[in-house]
Design an enzyme around this catalytic site. Sequence first.
Site, PDB file in Angstrom:
ATOM      1  N   LYS A  77    -109.890  39.437  14.533  1.00 40.83           N
ATOM      2  CA  LYS A  77    -110.475  38.732  13.422  1.00 40.83           C
ATOM      3  C   LYS A  77    -109.312  38.347  12.387  1.00 40.83           C
ATOM      4  O   LYS A  77    -108.809  39.459  12.071  1.00 40.83           O
ATOM      5  CB  LYS A  77    -111.850  39.433  13.373  1.00 40.83           C
ATOM      6  CG  LYS A  77    -112.578  38.852  12.215  1.00 40.83           C
ATOM      7  CD  LYS A  77    -114.153  39.819  11.544  1.00 40.83           C
ATOM      8  CE  LYS A  77    -114.821  38.797  10.729  1.00 40.83           C
ATOM      9  NZ  LYS A  77    -115.810  39.765  10.366  1.00 40.83           N
ATOM     10  N   SER A 152    -120.260  37.549  10.718  1.00 37.38           N
ATOM     11  CA  SER A 152    -119.069  36.746  10.544  1.00 37.38           C
ATOM     12  C   SER A 152    -117.996  36.659  11.643  1.00 37.38           C
ATOM     13  O   SER A 152    -117.177  35.855  11.617  1.00 37.38           O
ATOM     14  CB  SER A 152    -118.459  37.461   9.187  1.00 37.38           C
ATOM     15  OG  SER A 152    -118.006  38.527   9.076  1.00 37.38           O
ATOM     16  N   SER A 176    -121.897  42.223  11.097  1.00 37.63           N
ATOM     17  CA  SER A 176    -121.031  40.965  11.631  1.00 37.63           C
ATOM     18  C   SER A 176    -120.413  41.248  12.812  1.00 37.63           C
ATOM     19  O   SER A 176    -119.872  40.319  13.300  1.00 37.63           O
ATOM     20  CB  SER A 176    -119.956  40.903  10.310  1.00 37.63           C
ATOM     21  OG  SER A 176    -120.672  40.351   9.235  1.00 37.63           O
TER      22      SER A 176
END
Length: 485
Positions: A77, A152, A176
Amino acid sequence: MDYYKTNIDQLHADLVAGKITSADLTADTFKAIAAKDGEVQAFLALNQEAATASAANQDDQGIDADATLAGIPVAIKDNIVTKDLTTTAASKMLANFVPIYDATVIERLQQAGMIVVGKTNMDEFAMGSSTENSAMKITKNAWDHTKVPGGSSGGSAAAVAAGEVLVALGSDTGGSIRQPAAFNGVVGFKPTYGRVSRWGLIAFGSSLDAIGTLTRNVRDSAHVMNAIIGADEHDTTTVPRPQEDLGAKIGQSVQGMKIALPKEYLGKGVDAGVRAQIEAAADQFRAMGATVETVSLPHTQYAVPTYYIIASSEASSNLQRFDGIRYGFRAKDVQSLDSVYVRSRSEGFGDEVKRRIMLGTFSLSAGFYDAYFKKAAQVRTLISRDFENVFKEYDLVMGPTTPTTAFGIGAKVTDPLTMYMNDILTIPVNLAGLPAASVNAGFVDGMPVGLQLIGKAFDEATIYQAAAAFEDANDYKDQTPGGQN
């Protein structure tokens, strides 16, 4: 290489036996990304040259039989810093930021021999539930490209679900990792707060943030989590503990296990189809010999406002460093120091980030601190006590990961309050600092449903035990986007 038909254990066996090489596996991964990511849009940056060299080095050294992760590609990420590889947090503010060091979790993955292939898209500074807040691009759900992948960590979840990589790292502040895992039908794992170092994670809510994994199956998650856990001198919130194998109980029966199903997790707002799949999962656990009983977590109803006050307050403090002076975006043609600050932050941050900074600054301001931040901190304690009371009698808490399946791109982007409520079932876990996982619990209208399993602090092993047993009892993990299996 078809990532839908293999796993880390199988790849490791093939690498040790010489049936494949890390170089071939890495090359195949980049081929898969090239073939699929034009539509899915999961990646922001690729690490092809360095990854290819690292894979070749692994092959030259040979794959040790005890090095389960050696030679396996991994995606990261884009809020986890990677030396010499752009790390943007999907924000204009950091569009050209190239870190000079690796996050602790990256160092540990590399020590385990994993190959970092690239950085995945996300909501800007991890603020969002759909990856639509990215300043770079909109990632698509792997199952339906008209729907969001969640957020996210939407890029990491979509990359795994689309078969571009076998494993990815994400971060989880209020759900997330677990929410996009649910939307994409993969396994998302959030560890206990303090279990994994946050050194090198671009901070959002420092008392809530946790780094975890997104994988296609439970066993792969345990392998990777084992590589990144442990105390770190750079992060004083990490907890020193003896070396543990979080997957040690995988394969054990859930016979006699006591699981709590909070009535608040199946109440108003939870889609009927999602509720039916979770009730079916409860029946599955009962059929395997576990006890599943209804309980109450009465302060769940206050979780969303509590979270957004605390998280936004911490974000307003953490994001002060982006001021247009030291690094990151700086506005042009400014005439004064004040205009450097104001214009750089106004132009560099997106709307959602600015919204949360303002909410947090207000909550911490003189005259409002006691009414908002202090009160939220007190309610956070009540939410933690709810879990403590349940865990006096039960081994796990179960429920849906999200109230609905993935929604359409653009469907909620103009309604932040509705978007915030999408995390109501995951947020309490972060407020209490507990470990939790999301595993695929079936489908509603062709879209995956997430089953959330929540454990006691530092009892990740029991979550993995139950999650693996559930996974083995059905074929959900074998169903893939496009009907491939």
